[in-house]
Motif scaffolding. Sequence first.
Motif, PDB file in Angstrom:
ATOM      1  N   SER A 192       0.738  -1.283   0.123  1.00 51.98           N
ATOM      2  CA  SER A 192       0.025  -0.020   0.010  1.00 51.98           C
ATOM      3  C   SER A 192       0.982   1.308   0.009  1.00 51.98           C
ATOM      4  CB  SER A 192      -1.070   0.091   1.285  1.00 51.98           C
ATOM      5  OG  SER A 192      -1.990  -0.858   1.148  1.00 51.98           O
ATOM      6  N   LYS A 193       1.831   1.226   0.946  1.00 55.75           N
ATOM      7  CA  LYS A 193       2.772   2.244   0.953  1.00 55.75           C
ATOM      8  C   LYS A 193       3.585   2.712  -0.413  1.00 55.75           C
ATOM      9  CE  LYS A 193       6.746   4.433   3.410  1.00 55.75           C
ATOM     10  NZ  LYS A 193       7.540   4.152   4.557  1.00 55.75           N
ATOM     11  N   ASN A 194       4.016   1.780  -0.970  1.00 55.74           N
ATOM     12  CA  ASN A 194       4.959   1.895  -2.170  1.00 55.74           C
ATOM     13  C   ASN A 194       3.829   1.981  -3.566  1.00 55.74           C
ATOM     14  OD1 ASN A 194       7.905   1.711  -1.394  1.00 55.74           O
ATOM     15  ND2 ASN A 194       6.919   0.237  -0.116  1.00 55.74           N
ATOM     16  N   THR A 195       2.754   1.683  -3.423  1.00 61.30           N
ATOM     17  CA  THR A 195       2.154   1.820  -4.453  1.00 61.30           C
ATOM     18  C   THR A 195       1.134   3.133  -4.396  1.00 61.30           C
ATOM     19  OG1 THR A 195       0.178   0.448  -3.807  1.00 61.30           O
ATOM     20  CG2 THR A 195       1.774  -0.411  -5.312  1.00 61.30           C
ATOM     21  N   LYS A 196       1.259   3.688  -3.158  1.00 56.89           N
ATOM     22  CA  LYS A 196       0.431   5.043  -2.953  1.00 56.89           C
ATOM     23  C   LYS A 196      -1.203   4.748  -3.057  1.00 56.89           C
ATOM     24  CE  LYS A 196       4.098   8.375  -3.830  1.00 56.89           C
ATOM     25  NZ  LYS A 196       5.153   7.259  -3.877  1.00 56.89           N
ATOM     26  N   PHE A 197      -1.485   3.439  -2.593  1.00 58.00           N
ATOM     27  CA  PHE A 197      -2.920   3.324  -2.725  1.00 58.00           C
ATOM     28  C   PHE A 197      -3.377   2.220  -1.718  1.00 58.00           C
ATOM     29  CE2 PHE A 197      -6.797   0.834  -4.138  1.00 58.00           C
ATOM     30  CZ  PHE A 197      -7.400   1.793  -4.265  1.00 58.00           C
ATOM     31  N   ASN A 198      -4.353   2.629  -1.039  1.00 58.36           N
ATOM     32  CA  ASN A 198      -4.583   1.851   0.453  1.00 58.36           C
ATOM     33  C   ASN A 198      -5.436   0.483  -0.282  1.00 58.36           C
ATOM     34  OD1 ASN A 198      -5.379   0.602   2.660  1.00 58.36           O
ATOM     35  ND2 ASN A 198      -6.442   2.562   3.541  1.00 58.36           N
ATOM     36  N   TYR A 199      -4.726  -0.672  -0.179  1.00 56.77           N
ATOM     37  CA  TYR A 199      -5.238  -1.997  -0.345  1.00 56.77           C
ATOM     38  C   TYR A 199      -5.665  -2.669   0.868  1.00 56.77           C
ATOM     39  CZ  TYR A 199      -3.437  -1.623  -5.395  1.00 56.77           C
ATOM     40  OH  TYR A 199      -3.081  -1.185  -6.543  1.00 56.77           O
ATOM     41  N   ASN A 200      -5.901  -2.163   1.856  1.00 60.22           N
ATOM     42  CA  ASN A 200      -6.243  -2.727   3.068  1.00 60.22           C
ATOM     43  C   ASN A 200      -7.323  -3.610   2.991  1.00 60.22           C
ATOM     44  OD1 ASN A 200      -6.091  -3.364   5.906  1.00 60.22           O
ATOM     45  ND2 ASN A 200      -7.826  -1.888   6.029  1.00 60.22           N
ATOM     46  N   LYS A 201      -8.366  -3.105   2.335  1.00 59.40           N
ATOM     47  CA  LYS A 201      -9.801  -3.940   2.256  1.00 59.40           C
ATOM     48  C   LYS A 201      -9.606  -4.923   1.013  1.00 59.40           C
ATOM     49  CE  LYS A 201     -11.856  -1.545   5.405  1.00 59.40           C
ATOM     50  NZ  LYS A 201     -12.243  -2.180   6.681  1.00 59.40           N
ATOM     51  N   VAL A 202      -8.688  -4.671   0.142  1.00 60.04           N
ATOM     52  CA  VAL A 202      -8.444  -5.768  -0.969  1.00 60.04           C
ATOM     53  C   VAL A 202      -7.812  -6.839  -0.482  1.00 60.04           C
ATOM     54  CG1 VAL A 202      -7.294  -6.257  -2.995  1.00 60.04           C
ATOM     55  CG2 VAL A 202      -8.440  -4.011  -2.768  1.00 60.04           C
ATOM     56  N   PHE A 203      -6.834  -6.830   0.480  1.00 63.13           N
ATOM     57  CA  PHE A 203      -6.494  -7.973   1.269  1.00 63.13           C
ATOM     58  C   PHE A 203      -7.278  -8.478   2.383  1.00 63.13           C
ATOM     59  CE2 PHE A 203      -2.342  -5.532   0.324  1.00 63.13           C
ATOM     60  CZ  PHE A 203      -1.685  -6.430  -0.331  1.00 63.13           C
ATOM     61  N   ASP A 204      -8.001  -7.844   3.092  1.00 63.01           N
ATOM     62  CA  ASP A 204      -9.042  -8.272   3.724  1.00 63.01           C
ATOM     63  C   ASP A 204     -10.083  -9.131   2.995  1.00 63.01           C
ATOM     64  OD1 ASP A 204      -8.315  -7.151   6.145  1.00 63.01           O
ATOM     65  OD2 ASP A 204      -9.776  -5.444   6.093  1.00 63.01           O
ATOM     66  N   GLN A 205     -10.416  -8.745   1.890  1.00 60.52           N
ATOM     67  CA  GLN A 205     -11.410  -9.540   1.229  1.00 60.52           C
ATOM     68  C   GLN A 205     -10.790 -10.738   0.686  1.00 60.52           C
ATOM     69  OE1 GLN A 205     -14.514  -8.436  -0.101  1.00 60.52           O
ATOM     70  NE2 GLN A 205     -14.783 -10.586  -0.646  1.00 60.52           N
ATOM     71  N   TYR A 206      -9.822 -10.780   0.138  1.00 61.59           N
ATOM     72  CA  TYR A 206      -9.397 -12.134  -0.463  1.00 61.59           C
ATOM     73  C   TYR A 206      -8.727 -12.991   0.596  1.00 61.59           C
ATOM     74  CZ  TYR A 206     -10.232 -10.086  -5.154  1.00 61.59           C
ATOM     75  OH  TYR A 206     -11.006  -9.389  -6.037  1.00 61.59           O
ATOM     76  N   LEU A 207      -8.102 -12.404   1.627  1.00 64.45           N
ATOM     77  CA  LEU A 207      -7.419 -13.324   2.692  1.00 64.45           C
ATOM     78  C   LEU A 207      -8.108 -13.706   3.880  1.00 64.45           C
ATOM     79  CD1 LEU A 207      -3.817 -11.357   2.734  1.00 64.45           C
ATOM     80  CD2 LEU A 207      -4.579 -13.164   1.448  1.00 64.45           C
ATOM     81  N   ARG A 208      -9.053 -12.836   4.109  1.00 64.00           N
ATOM     82  CA  ARG A 208      -9.962 -12.928   5.403  1.00 64.00           C
ATOM     83  C   ARG A 208     -11.214 -13.243   5.362  1.00 64.00           C
ATOM     84  NH1 ARG A 208      -5.991  -8.841   5.859  1.00 64.00           N
ATOM     85  NH2 ARG A 208      -4.371  -9.418   7.368  1.00 64.00           N
ATOM     86  N   THR A 209     -11.784 -13.215   3.977  1.00 65.78           N
ATOM     87  CA  THR A 209     -13.115 -13.544   3.713  1.00 65.78           C
ATOM     88  C   THR A 209     -13.305 -14.935   2.584  1.00 65.78           C
ATOM     89  OG1 THR A 209     -14.001 -12.428   1.887  1.00 65.78           O
ATOM     90  CG2 THR A 209     -13.886 -11.267   3.990  1.00 65.78           C
ATOM     91  N   ILE A 210     -14.203 -15.448   2.775  1.00 67.54           N
ATOM     92  CA  ILE A 210     -14.483 -16.510   1.557  1.00 67.54           C
ATOM     93  C   ILE A 210     -15.316 -16.084   0.229  1.00 67.54           C
ATOM     94  CG2 ILE A 210     -13.761 -18.384   3.271  1.00 67.54           C
ATOM     95  CD1 ILE A 210     -16.900 -19.093   3.406  1.00 67.54           C
ATOM     96  N   GLN A 211     -15.447 -14.789   0.143  1.00 65.58           N
ATOM     97  CA  GLN A 211     -16.369 -14.548  -0.799  1.00 65.58           C
ATOM     98  C   GLN A 211     -15.635 -13.965  -2.207  1.00 65.58           C
ATOM     99  OE1 GLN A 211     -17.984 -12.809   2.671  1.00 65.58           O
ATOM    100  NE2 GLN A 211     -19.898 -12.561   1.737  1.00 65.58           N
ATOM    101  N   VAL A 212     -16.327 -14.141  -3.240  1.00 57.15           N
ATOM    102  CA  VAL A 212     -15.703 -13.529  -4.291  1.00 57.15           C
ATOM    103  C   VAL A 212     -16.529 -12.335  -4.651  1.00 57.15           C
ATOM    104  CG1 VAL A 212     -15.533 -14.015  -6.933  1.00 57.15           C
ATOM    105  CG2 VAL A 212     -15.373 -16.022  -5.326  1.00 57.15           C
ATOM    106  N   PRO A 213     -15.890 -11.339  -4.689  1.00 53.51           N
ATOM    107  CA  PRO A 213     -16.576  -9.941  -4.973  1.00 53.51           C
ATOM    108  C   PRO A 213     -17.289  -9.922  -6.144  1.00 53.51           C
ATOM    109  CG  PRO A 213     -14.290  -9.690  -4.549  1.00 53.51           C
ATOM    110  CD  PRO A 213     -14.604 -10.841  -4.667  1.00 53.51           C
ATOM    111  N   VAL A 214     -18.403  -9.320  -6.411  1.00 50.33           N
ATOM    112  CA  VAL A 214     -19.183  -9.123  -7.648  1.00 50.33           C
ATOM    113  C   VAL A 214     -19.253  -7.623  -8.093  1.00 50.33           C
ATOM    114  CG1 VAL A 214     -21.495  -9.086  -8.523  1.00 50.33           C
ATOM    115  CG2 VAL A 214     -20.675 -11.011  -6.933  1.00 50.33           C
TER     116      VAL A 214
END
Length: 561
Positions: free
Chosen positions: A462-484
């Motif tokens: 996130s820091k080195n791309t200057k974009f907050n991917y926090n929720k992207v990691f939460d989605q794929y690593l900490r849930t079992i849902q495929v985003p629609v």
Amino acid sequence: MVRKKYAIAFVVLFIYSSCFAQQTAKPPVYTLADTLRGSITPERAWWDVLRYDLSVKPDYNTKTISGFNEIKYKVTGKSRRMQIDMREPLQIDKVLLDNKSELSYAKEGSVWYIKMPGQVKGSEHTVAISYHGKAHEAIRPPWDGGWSWDKDSLGRPWMTVTCQGLGASIWYPCKDHQSDEPDNGASLTMIVPDTLMAVANGRMVSKKDNGDGTVSYKWAVVNPISTYCLIPYIGKYVNFSEVYNGQKGKLDVNYWVLDYNLEKAKTYMPPEVHNMLNAFEHWFGPYPFYEDGYKLVDVSNTGMEHQSAVSYGNWYKPGYRGRDASGTGFGMKWDFIIIHESGHEWFGNNLTTKDLADMWVHEGFTNYSETLFTDYIFGKEAADAYNYGIRKGIKNDKTIIPAYNVNGHGSGDMYPKAGNMLHSIRHGLDNDSLFRNIILRGLNKTFYHQTVTSKQVEEYISKNTKFNYNKVFDQYLRTIQVPVFEFYFTADKKKLFYRYTNCVTGFNLPMVLKNETTRVRIIPSTQWQSINLKNEQVDLFTKEKIEKMYYVTATEVANTK
């Protein structure tokens, strides 16, 4: 952690109309043994491993082993009992402190405790532990850990160990926790019949004829190494070698194969290894262990990422024992074990996670190394096809990251799902120079020979791309849902409306869709947004094109405007 399900109707409606994190219904049950293995207990916290000098004598006929491990350590806190991990039925015979004082010890549950005298913070000591016993035998290596007491195709003894996940304590006494690697490297001495050859990590230090029909082979690494990567290979091995001119200079490359495999190995292995090193030094930076060299070693199981001594059992054929997980044909154009297990030299052995719960950092990046290798050799279209193809192996049965501090094992989705997550992030960045140099090479440089957490890796990206991917990691690593990804056009196709559903609140994976003449970048959220489109941009937004690039389910919905 498992969240309680909401029962009242309006919450249920909210859940199904917006984004939420569905978790597995039944949490796993963890034991005291899991906690002792998976956490930094007080008996582990006060000392830091500096070096292991391990010696082992296996008895092929009785399937027993005897040996000792001299552990050099530094006192980092107030000394107390020392926790040593070693599984039944192995037994400790004797413990010596600094090669002179015999210490008392006792087994409590799944661990051993050594009674230590007071020691000055900052001081360095050695504790030598002699042990013996019936070795735990691997039933289905490498998935089941332990010793393999095999025979080669000519009926001759062939021995090795696999212990990732189960842990090195299945065959020798150690601090069996990924967070504490021996800072100054390790050695492994194998006492074997003089008719056999013994190989291990790094470089051979010595060979000693014991005068009793046995020979002692000592191998050593100078770099930090995970306990599960320190491995003996014993059999009718022969060697050939070469020098690879890499990004860090001359790299010694060795091949240790069974004698009857020598000629086909000479033809088959080097081209695969050259392609691997070319590709991975391009994407990830210099091979991380030039000082210890790189080698492939014949084994009867499929193979493992044992640092500087990658085990190989893929039958000298492309694919994964004749299979292509992607179903595209590209996976049959290279040797899966050489590529995947060698990829772990960067992600797994160079960067090592502190907790087993974060193993996606090892397996997700290394799974993605297969896509990157395909990209390097066959081009980006081939890589996109390969990455999309392996998606069918995703089960979404449980979360990738399980509980911490209990030696928890996450879903096997840590391979293809995490690899697809990284591919999605890469496409959304649409900047391969940044992705390669700052993320992939940058991670290996910044955390060179270190143990890390998922949080550190996530924050670095996130820091080195200057974009907050926090929720992207939460989605794929900490849930079992495929985003629609829902979208629709206005009647004149001049405007596109879009949003994410079936995801965590705040999910914001960027999307870039393009062809030879046009490009569109959007950052969808859980709220409807819109964008004006040019005529040539309309065709970018199809279910097939979106899903080939991003691990989402794309759905064109009815126009509500």
